[in-house]
Write an enzyme that holds these catalytic residues in place. Structure first.
Site, PDB file in Angstrom:
ATOM      1  CG  HIS A 189     -29.871  25.951  36.681  1.00 47.04           C
ATOM      2  ND1 HIS A 189     -31.397  25.754  36.822  1.00 47.04           N
ATOM      3  CD2 HIS A 189     -29.704  26.080  35.374  1.00 47.04           C
ATOM      4  CE1 HIS A 189     -31.912  25.943  36.581  1.00 47.04           C
ATOM      5  NE2 HIS A 189     -31.476  25.961  35.049  1.00 47.04           N
TER       6      HIS A 189
ATOM      7  CB  CYS B 180     -32.335  29.085  34.257  1.00 45.14           C
ATOM      8  SG  CYS B 180     -32.641  28.249  33.321  1.00 45.14           S
TER       9      CYS B 180
ATOM     10  CG  ASN C  77     -33.808  23.751  32.994  1.00 47.27           C
ATOM     11  OD1 ASN C  77     -33.999  24.448  34.399  1.00 47.27           O
ATOM     12  ND2 ASN C  77     -33.671  24.065  32.724  1.00 47.27           N
TER      13      ASN C  77
HETATM   14  O1  UT7 Z   1     -31.444  25.946  31.932  1.00 48.29           O
HETATM   15  C1  UT7 Z   1     -31.134  26.421  30.614  1.00 48.29           C
HETATM   16  C2  UT7 Z   1     -29.930  26.039  30.717  1.00 48.29           C
HETATM   17  N1  UT7 Z   1     -29.854  24.581  29.165  1.00 48.29           N
HETATM   18  C3  UT7 Z   1     -29.039  23.910  29.686  1.00 48.29           C
HETATM   19  O2  UT7 Z   1     -28.331  23.879  30.581  1.00 48.29           O
HETATM   20  C4  UT7 Z   1     -29.545  23.135  29.118  1.00 48.29           C
HETATM   21  C5  UT7 Z   1     -28.112  22.711  28.017  1.00 48.29           C
HETATM   22  N2  UT7 Z   1     -28.253  21.164  27.230  1.00 48.29           N
HETATM   23  C6  UT7 Z   1     -28.193  20.358  27.707  1.00 48.29           C
HETATM   24  O3  UT7 Z   1     -28.567  19.551  28.973  1.00 48.29           O
HETATM   25  C7  UT7 Z   1     -28.041  18.964  26.315  1.00 48.29           C
HETATM   26  O4  UT7 Z   1     -27.945  19.352  25.482  1.00 48.29           O
HETATM   27  C8  UT7 Z   1     -30.034  18.175  26.065  1.00 48.29           C
HETATM   28  C9  UT7 Z   1     -29.918  17.467  27.624  1.00 48.29           C
HETATM   29  C10 UT7 Z   1     -30.018  19.305  25.647  1.00 48.29           C
HETATM   30  C11 UT7 Z   1     -29.621  17.688  25.121  1.00 48.29           C
HETATM   31  O5  UT7 Z   1     -27.884  16.490  25.383  1.00 48.29           O
HETATM   32  P1  UT7 Z   1     -26.936  16.169  24.083  1.00 48.29           P
HETATM   33  O6  UT7 Z   1     -26.646  15.067  25.276  1.00 48.29           O
HETATM   34  O7  UT7 Z   1     -26.251  17.019  24.194  1.00 48.29           O
HETATM   35  O8  UT7 Z   1     -27.934  15.193  23.082  1.00 48.29           O
HETATM   36  P2  UT7 Z   1     -27.114  16.286  21.744  1.00 48.29           P
HETATM   37  O9  UT7 Z   1     -29.008  16.956  21.593  1.00 48.29           O
HETATM   38  O10 UT7 Z   1     -26.829  16.296  21.229  1.00 48.29           O
HETATM   39  O11 UT7 Z   1     -28.418  15.594  21.019  1.00 48.29           O
HETATM   40  C12 UT7 Z   1     -28.061  13.300  20.926  1.00 48.29           C
HETATM   41  C13 UT7 Z   1     -29.018  13.329  19.777  1.00 48.29           C
HETATM   42  C14 UT7 Z   1     -29.557  13.501  19.046  1.00 48.29           C
HETATM   43  O12 UT7 Z   1     -29.998  12.667  18.013  1.00 48.29           O
HETATM   44  P3  UT7 Z   1     -29.150  12.124  16.364  1.00 48.29           P
HETATM   45  O13 UT7 Z   1     -28.656  13.214  16.141  1.00 48.29           O
HETATM   46  O14 UT7 Z   1     -27.426  11.921  17.093  1.00 48.29           O
HETATM   47  O15 UT7 Z   1     -28.989  10.837  15.641  1.00 48.29           O
HETATM   48  C15 UT7 Z   1     -31.234  14.385  19.010  1.00 48.29           C
HETATM   49  O16 UT7 Z   1     -31.532  14.360  18.493  1.00 48.29           O
HETATM   50  O17 UT7 Z   1     -30.259  12.479  21.082  1.00 48.29           O
HETATM   51  C16 UT7 Z   1     -31.453  12.948  20.098  1.00 48.29           C
HETATM   52  N3  UT7 Z   1     -32.025  13.456  21.062  1.00 48.29           N
HETATM   53  C17 UT7 Z   1     -33.705  12.460  21.514  1.00 48.29           C
HETATM   54  N4  UT7 Z   1     -33.191  11.317  21.814  1.00 48.29           N
HETATM   55  C18 UT7 Z   1     -34.731  10.537  22.882  1.00 48.29           C
HETATM   56  C19 UT7 Z   1     -32.856  14.887  22.003  1.00 48.29           C
HETATM   57  N5  UT7 Z   1     -33.649  14.845  22.716  1.00 48.29           N
HETATM   58  C20 UT7 Z   1     -33.566  12.911  22.464  1.00 48.29           C
HETATM   59  C21 UT7 Z   1     -34.590  12.385  23.601  1.00 48.29           C
HETATM   60  N6  UT7 Z   1     -35.066  11.109  23.574  1.00 48.29           N
HETATM   61  N7  UT7 Z   1     -35.423  13.512  24.544  1.00 48.29           N
END
Ligand code: UT7
Length: 327
Positions: free
Chosen positions: A254, A113, A284
């Site tokens: 980004h 990225c 992204n």
């Molecule tokens: O470009 C390269 C750099 N990339 C980044 O900078 C990305 C950085 N990370 C992020 O943007 C975020 O961490 C994400 C958007 C990927 C995820 O958001 P989050 O708030 O960190 O969510 P999480 O991974 O902590 O997941 C929270 C919950 C989980 O469920 P439980 O375990 O709490 O029951 C996930 O399973 O959200 C669930 N979940 C979803 N639910 C509905 C994860 N993806 C989804 C989804 N729809 N698509």
């Protein structure tokens, strides 16, 4: 003192747009979750016949036209990408041929990225050293081919697209790239990876284990990205000789997550109107995200002569980077 300045910008998105609602039919997700956690409302995805180099070519042609030069004036094409059409020839060579840049060298640059900002930094050095005169720098991705459409934790995040700029020498003191800061930490590479499709694992093993897809520990990447982006942005502001972030006319981060952008904006003390955001429309797009945003900002009249622009990116590797420039 010779600096390098952006002479033209271009961008291109595939026609096919996929909304969050449409993704609800493919994986267990919701428009509400995607919007609130990421800021994404839709993304563009290539269709049959569209490839990374086709998107890159279209963005490049727009940038060349705006720069008012001929493709034959280019002496180098750099394509930042992690999703090339194929390992060989490079996207840069495919574009070089397609646009008729007969006098240009060409290579792909692989810094995920942050790739576009790495490419801009390399091009800036070559121009200031008088090795090149006019360089096409492209950021182009087709990550839709590298996400597992059964994995809701990644497939909702990414989109395809391309952006490009023509960089050339400027003798105006108040125009051009003022500072560029590049960083990496390979020890954390496993947190955001595509394990297969290189030469480490054979194809059979890769397909059996589904290692052809992006895997990401989102929460960990989020933590590192917020810290690194703030630090590298401050470093670039200082290296440019600017007093602080209040001097920035437009911040182009980004576009990975609206919460990361908002966090950075608050920590740096930049007002909302001076941050360019288009993650809602495209998701992204990795190395393409900053050049697409830059082109949109340019065509919308958000950049004026002398404007102080800061661009910061973070991605797999890990790599992160920041470039400060006067428009
Ligand atoms: O470009 C390269 C750099 N990339 C980044 O900078 C990305 C950085 N990370 C992020 O943007 C975020 O961490 C994400 C958007 C990927 C995820 O958001 P989050 O708030 O960190 O969510 P999480 O991974 O902590 O997941 C929270 C919950 C989980 O469920 P439980 O375990 O709490 O029951 C996930 O399973 O959200 C669930 N979940 C979803 N639910 C509905 C994860 N993806 C989804 C989804 N729809 N698509």
């Amino acid at each position: 003192m010779v600096r390098s300045a952006i002479l033209g910008t271009g961008s291109y998105l595939p026609k096919k747009r996929v909304s969050n609602k449409e993704l609800e039919e493919i994986v267990d997700t919701s428009d509400e979750w995607i919007k609130t956690r990421t800021g994404i409302e839709a993304r563009h995805i290539i269709s049959d016949g569209e490839t990374n180099s086709v998107l890159a070519q279209k963005a490049a042609e727009m940038a060349i036209e705006m720069a008012g030069i001929s493709p034959e004036d280019l002496d180098l094409v750099i394509a930042a990408t992690l999703t090339p059409d194929m390992p060989m020839p490079s996207v840069a060579c495919l574009v070089q041929d397609a646009i008729g840049a007969k006098n240009a060298g060409a290579f792909d640059l692989y810094a995920t990225c942050s790739g576009f900002l790495y490419g801009l930094t390399v091009a800036d050095g070559l121009i200031r050293a008088d090795i090149s005169k006019k360089i096409l720098v492209i950021g182009s991705e087709t990550l839709s081919r590298r996400v597992n459409w059964k994995d809701r934790t990644t497939c909702v995040l990414f989109g395809d697209g391309a952006g490009a700029v023509v960089l050339g020498a400027s003798s105006e003191n108040n125009r051009g790239i003022m500072s560029a800061c590049l960083h990496s930490d390979g020890s954390l590479g496993g947190l955001l990876t595509i394990r297969g499709l290189g030469t480490r694992h054979d194809l059979k093993k890769t397909l059996e284990n589904e290692w052809q897809y992006i895997e990401m520990n989102g929460r960990e990447v989020f933590k590192h990205a917020t810290r690194a982006l703030e630090a590298v942005s401050i470093e670039a502001i200082e290296a440019a000789g600017w007093a602080d972030a209040s001097m920035i006319d437009l911040f182009i981060p980004h576009q990975a997550n609206i919460r990361i952008i908002e966090h950075m904006r608050e920590r740096l003390g930049i007002s909302r109107e001076r941050v360019f955001i288009n993650i809602d429309k495209y998701g992204n797009t990795s190395a393409a995200s900053i050049p697409i945003a830059l082109d949109e900002a340019n065509r919308k009249g958000r950049l004026f002569p002398g404007a102080r622009v800061l661009m910061s990116a973070f991605g797999g590797g890990f790599t992160w980077a920041s470039v400060a420039m006067r428009w």
